[in-house]
Design a protein around this motif. Structure first.
Motif, PDB file in Angstrom:
ATOM      1  N   HIS A  83       0.808  -1.220   0.000  1.00 51.75           N
ATOM      2  CA  HIS A  83       0.000   0.000   0.000  1.00 51.75           C
ATOM      3  C   HIS A  83       0.846   1.277   0.000  1.00 51.75           C
ATOM      4  CE1 HIS A  83      -4.299  -1.536   1.029  1.00 51.75           C
ATOM      5  NE2 HIS A  83      -3.752  -2.142   0.000  1.00 51.75           N
ATOM      6  N   GLY A  84       2.164   1.119   0.048  1.00 51.87           N
ATOM      7  CA  GLY A  84       3.023   2.283  -0.204  1.00 51.87           C
ATOM      8  C   GLY A  84       3.853   2.778   0.969  1.00 51.87           C
ATOM      9  N   LYS A  85       4.026   1.965   2.018  1.00 51.35           N
ATOM     10  CA  LYS A  85       4.814   2.411   3.176  1.00 51.35           C
ATOM     11  C   LYS A  85       6.244   2.769   2.761  1.00 51.35           C
ATOM     12  CE  LYS A  85       3.936  -1.502   5.222  1.00 51.35           C
ATOM     13  NZ  LYS A  85       2.875  -2.009   4.342  1.00 51.35           N
ATOM     14  N   THR A  86       6.880   1.818   2.066  1.00 49.91           N
ATOM     15  CA  THR A  86       8.289   2.017   1.696  1.00 49.91           C
ATOM     16  C   THR A  86       8.445   3.220   0.773  1.00 49.91           C
ATOM     17  OG1 THR A  86       8.389  -0.375   1.734  1.00 49.91           O
ATOM     18  CG2 THR A  86      10.338   0.754   0.955  1.00 49.91           C
ATOM     19  N   THR A  87       7.465   3.398  -0.121  1.00 51.75           N
ATOM     20  CA  THR A  87       7.575   4.512  -1.073  1.00 51.75           C
ATOM     21  C   THR A  87       7.477   5.857  -0.345  1.00 51.75           C
ATOM     22  OG1 THR A  87       6.479   3.039  -2.633  1.00 51.75           O
ATOM     23  CG2 THR A  87       6.753   5.312  -3.321  1.00 51.75           C
ATOM     24  N   ILE A  88       6.649   5.910   0.689  1.00 54.25           N
ATOM     25  CA  ILE A  88       6.558   7.148   1.486  1.00 54.25           C
ATOM     26  C   ILE A  88       7.886   7.405   2.189  1.00 54.25           C
ATOM     27  CG2 ILE A  88       5.475   8.225   3.500  1.00 54.25           C
ATOM     28  CD1 ILE A  88       2.891   6.831   2.790  1.00 54.25           C
ATOM     29  N   VAL A  97      15.145   2.931  -1.288  1.00 49.82           N
ATOM     30  CA  VAL A  97      15.100   1.743  -0.436  1.00 49.82           C
ATOM     31  C   VAL A  97      14.351   0.618  -1.145  1.00 49.82           C
ATOM     32  CG1 VAL A  97      14.370   0.823   1.793  1.00 49.82           C
ATOM     33  CG2 VAL A  97      15.150   3.177   1.629  1.00 49.82           C
ATOM     34  N   VAL A  98      13.263   0.985  -1.899  1.00 48.42           N
ATOM     35  CA  VAL A  98      12.375  -0.011  -2.510  1.00 48.42           C
ATOM     36  C   VAL A  98      13.165  -1.069  -3.285  1.00 48.42           C
ATOM     37  CG1 VAL A  98      10.407  -0.382  -4.048  1.00 48.42           C
ATOM     38  CG2 VAL A  98      10.532   1.680  -2.679  1.00 48.42           C
ATOM     39  N   SER A  99      14.099  -0.594  -4.110  1.00 48.41           N
ATOM     40  CA  SER A  99      14.796  -1.532  -4.979  1.00 48.41           C
ATOM     41  C   SER A  99      15.765  -2.438  -4.227  1.00 48.41           C
ATOM     42  CB  SER A  99      15.535  -0.765  -6.070  1.00 48.41           C
ATOM     43  OG  SER A  99      16.425   0.123  -5.444  1.00 48.41           O
ATOM     44  N   ILE A 183      -2.953   8.198  -5.082  1.00 52.64           N
ATOM     45  CA  ILE A 183      -4.059   8.921  -5.732  1.00 52.64           C
ATOM     46  C   ILE A 183      -3.739   9.263  -7.187  1.00 52.64           C
ATOM     47  CG2 ILE A 183      -5.163   9.872  -3.648  1.00 52.64           C
ATOM     48  CD1 ILE A 183      -3.690  12.503  -4.228  1.00 52.64           C
ATOM     49  N   ASP A 184      -2.426   9.333  -7.515  1.00 52.77           N
ATOM     50  CA  ASP A 184      -2.073   9.645  -8.919  1.00 52.77           C
ATOM     51  C   ASP A 184      -2.558   8.567  -9.875  1.00 52.77           C
ATOM     52  OD1 ASP A 184       0.680   7.815  -9.509  1.00 52.77           O
ATOM     53  OD2 ASP A 184       0.211   8.192  -7.417  1.00 52.77           O
ATOM     54  N   LYS A 185      -2.859   7.371  -9.340  1.00 56.27           N
ATOM     55  CA  LYS A 185      -3.286   6.271 -10.212  1.00 56.27           C
ATOM     56  C   LYS A 185      -4.692   6.493 -10.756  1.00 56.27           C
ATOM     57  CE  LYS A 185      -0.490   2.323  -9.304  1.00 56.27           C
ATOM     58  NZ  LYS A 185      -0.534   0.891  -9.084  1.00 56.27           N
TER      59      LYS A 185
HETATM   60  P1  GDP Z   1       4.786  -1.369   1.022  1.00 52.25           P
HETATM   61  O1  GDP Z   1       4.750  -2.855   0.882  1.00 52.25           O
HETATM   62  O2  GDP Z   1       3.596  -0.867   1.786  1.00 52.25           O
HETATM   63  O3  GDP Z   1       6.069  -0.828   1.554  1.00 52.25           O
HETATM   64  O4  GDP Z   1       4.579  -0.797  -0.468  1.00 52.25           O
HETATM   65  P2  GDP Z   1       5.634  -0.146  -1.464  1.00 52.25           P
HETATM   66  O5  GDP Z   1       6.020   1.206  -1.026  1.00 52.25           O
HETATM   67  O6  GDP Z   1       6.717  -1.137  -1.708  1.00 52.25           O
HETATM   68  O7  GDP Z   1       4.740   0.030  -2.781  1.00 52.25           O
HETATM   69  C1  GDP Z   1       4.227  -1.052  -3.510  1.00 52.25           C
HETATM   70  C2  GDP Z   1       4.112  -0.674  -4.978  1.00 52.25           C
HETATM   71  O8  GDP Z   1       3.232   0.413  -5.124  1.00 52.25           O
HETATM   72  C3  GDP Z   1       5.450  -0.232  -5.584  1.00 52.25           C
HETATM   73  O9  GDP Z   1       5.517  -0.737  -6.882  1.00 52.25           O
HETATM   74  C4  GDP Z   1       5.363   1.273  -5.599  1.00 52.25           C
HETATM   75  O10 GDP Z   1       6.095   1.844  -6.655  1.00 52.25           O
HETATM   76  C5  GDP Z   1       3.870   1.502  -5.785  1.00 52.25           C
HETATM   77  N1  GDP Z   1       3.448   2.771  -5.168  1.00 52.25           N
HETATM   78  C6  GDP Z   1       3.578   3.118  -3.876  1.00 52.25           C
HETATM   79  N2  GDP Z   1       3.077   4.361  -3.676  1.00 52.25           N
HETATM   80  C7  GDP Z   1       2.625   4.789  -4.861  1.00 52.25           C
HETATM   81  C8  GDP Z   1       1.977   5.996  -5.292  1.00 52.25           C
HETATM   82  O11 GDP Z   1       1.715   6.936  -4.544  1.00 52.25           O
HETATM   83  N3  GDP Z   1       1.643   6.062  -6.618  1.00 52.25           N
HETATM   84  C9  GDP Z   1       1.896   5.045  -7.485  1.00 52.25           C
HETATM   85  N4  GDP Z   1       1.521   5.194  -8.753  1.00 52.25           N
HETATM   86  N5  GDP Z   1       2.491   3.914  -7.119  1.00 52.25           N
HETATM   87  C10 GDP Z   1       2.852   3.777  -5.816  1.00 52.25           C
END
Ligand code: GDP
Length: 503
Positions: A83-88, A97-99, A183-185
């Motif tokens: 859900h985007g924790k790492t991306t935040i 960090v994600v990669s 939300i950009d999606k």
């Molecule tokens: P986590 O498991 O909660 O840490 O999730 P990640 O941060 O790894 O995100 C999972 C996937 O969703 C990745 O492919 C990210 O690039 C994508 N993602 C996360 N946040 C966003 C966002 O705000 N917009 C879009 N388009 N993709 C996102």
């Protein structure tokens, strides 16, 4: 010591209702206190309340209300996987960090500080792990947290791990902000509004008191990908922390306190720990006492791995100079000298020994009691059925079979989390036994220990295991994992293979 004959004590104990008393019956601390009372002895009250868990508390000074000042909020991000924790975190940290993470799962806790774009205030983010097997560590993480940011993806809304996080937030009593991510999606604005409305309603259904229904939980729609509303999220955290009035003491004489959030052996500088300061200022040369170890601070590294002279409240820094690796989640306190640290470590170790003995004694007495019952039953059976072969009556069950493991991991947080995840696995027939868990590539001692205890070695996140470890001369099985649930699955399989087959 009681000044009377053993037989008298045995008789008195029987009169007091103790069962199966013999001359070598071992009595635990609680019973000793009861018996002393019977013989009219005074029990020293000051010692009975000190345990190995609270022994360091007497070194802590209570907060002085006159010296309190604001400190930055400490924030944890929680939510369903993907859900985007790492991306935040990544956006905030401005690093990728994600990669680097295996399978995109954040494996251990780190922390970093940001300065907000508008109000120019500081926030500390804890980089908590996202996997369910790390629940224990997450619990520890949340205990040192002021605010939790719950992430919910606009596309999926509330998922199982979101619910789990909500349950945890309610139990921990932490303050909450919700970030609706990605939300950009949804490019179409009308569609986006509708989806935000849906997530908000789902939150209400899960008893989150959002502002829409007059509650105080802010809901911020964001995109961590293009940065939309990320500044709003940061300022919302500051707004909430201002309302919470988060304060601590930080005078010149305040002794620092805080928590260990990560620990690791580094080849070049030895034992290091990432610690989060909650009170006071941490300086070079400070003496920190933590669990069974202490540290004379040799160097302090800040966010960007740069040396800093000190760490202020709510700041996370990497500290070197630890005698042994401290445990993740343990509290540290600053003490005046190494002598005090050593004295209290010995005091704590002595208490642990006493507590261990007390539980051993309880177990031993339970076992003896069970054995005496078994003997009685066997005797009764003998009397009832005189023809029966003698040997069959002595055939007593000895409890579950132990299947042993030794855990080796990259950092102590992972080793502990794995130990906690697997140690209770099993049933009445087989049980998981963890012989040891520690950091680093398996050593010759680990291999010998595994051979003696008939254990398998489970390695987590250890790259480049030498060949002579994998194909070791001891014939010990060494397995490698990068993903925690694979490790758990394997342990379950091994346990199943050790069960008797029933047809
Ligand atoms: P986590 O498991 O909660 O840490 O999730 P990640 O941060 O790894 O995100 C999972 C996937 O969703 C990745 O492919 C990210 O690039 C994508 N993602 C996360 N946040 C966003 C966002 O705000 N917009 C879009 N388009 N993709 C996102």
């Amino acid at each position: 010591l009681l000044n009377c004959r053993v037989q008298t004590v045995v008789k008195d104990l029987k009169n007091l209702g103790f069962k199966n008393i013999t001359n070598d019956y071992i009595i635990n601390k609680e019973y000793i206190e009861l018996i002393l009372q019977e013989y009219n002895y005074e029990i020293p009250s000051s010692t009975s309340s000190i345990t190995s868990t609270n022994v360091y508390n007497e070194l802590k000074d209570p907060l002085n209300p006159k010296l309190l000042e604001s400190r930055p909020p400490i924030v944890t991000i929680m939510g369903h996987v993907d859900h985007g924790k790492t991306t935040i975190i990544d956006y905030l940290r401005k690093s990728s960090v994600v990669s680097q993470e295996h399978g995109g799962i954040t494996q251990h806790i780190g922390a970093f500080q940001v300065t907000t774009p508008v109000s120019k205030k500081k926030i500390t983010f804890l980089d908590t792990p996202g996997h369910a097997a790390f629940l224990k560590m997450r619990e520890r993480g949340a205990n040192i947290t002021d605010i939790i940011v719950l992430v919910v993806s606009i596309e999926d809304s509330i998922m199982p791990q979101t619910k789990e996080a909500i349950k945890h937030i309610k139990n921990s009593g932490n303050q909450l902000i919700v970030a609706i991510t990605k939300i950009d999606k949804i490019g179409n604005m009308k569609e986006r509004e509708k989806k935000i409305e849906k997530v908000t309603n789902d939150l209400i259904l899960n008893e989150i008191m959002v502002e829409k229904i007059g509650g105080d939980v802010q809901v911020i729609p964001i995109s961590a990908k293009d940065g939309e509303n990320m500044d709003l999220l940061e300022e919302s955290i500051i707004l909430l922390s201002d309302m919470m009035d988060i304060k601590t003491e930080n005078s010149r004489n305040t002794m620092s306190e805080g928590f260990v959030i990560e620990s690791e052996m580094k080849n070049t500088i030895g034992n290091v720990a990432t610690i989060l300061v909650r009170k006071g200022t941490l300086n070079n040369q400070s003496i920190l006492l933590c669990g069974n170890t202490y540290c004379k601070v040799r160097s302090i590294l800040g966010d960007a791995e740069k040396k800093v002279p000190k760490a202020l409240p709510s700041q996370a820094v990497e500290v070197s100079g630890w005698k042994e690796l401290p445990h993740v989640g343990d509290e540290f306190i600053q003490v005046k000298s190494e002598a005090i640290a050593k004295k209290y470590i010995s005091k704590r170790e002595a208490l642990i020994e006493v507590e261990k003995n007390a539980s051993r004694v309880d177990k031993l007495n339970d076992e003896r009691y069970a054995e005496s019952i078994r003997q009685k039953e066997a005797k009764n059976k003998d009397e009832l059925d005189e023809d029966e072969d003698e040997t069959t009556t002595t055939n007593v069950s000895i409890g579950p079979k132990l299947v042993n493991f030794i855990i080796k991991a990259d950092v102590s947080g992972s080793a502990e989390a794995i130990e906690e995840s697997i140690q209770d696995l099993g049933n009445e027939e087989v049980q998981c036994g963890v012989i040891s868990s520690s950091v680093g590539v398996p050593t010759e001692t680990d291999l010998k220990m595994a051979e003696i205890s008939n254990s398998e070695i489970l390695c987590f996140n250890l790259e480049n295991l030498p060949n002579d470890v994998i194909n070791n001369k001891h014939g010990v099985s060494v397995k490698k994992f990068n993903v925690i649930y694979k490790l758990i699955e394997t342990v379950v399989e091994i346990l199943e293979n050790n069960m008797k087959k029933t047809f």
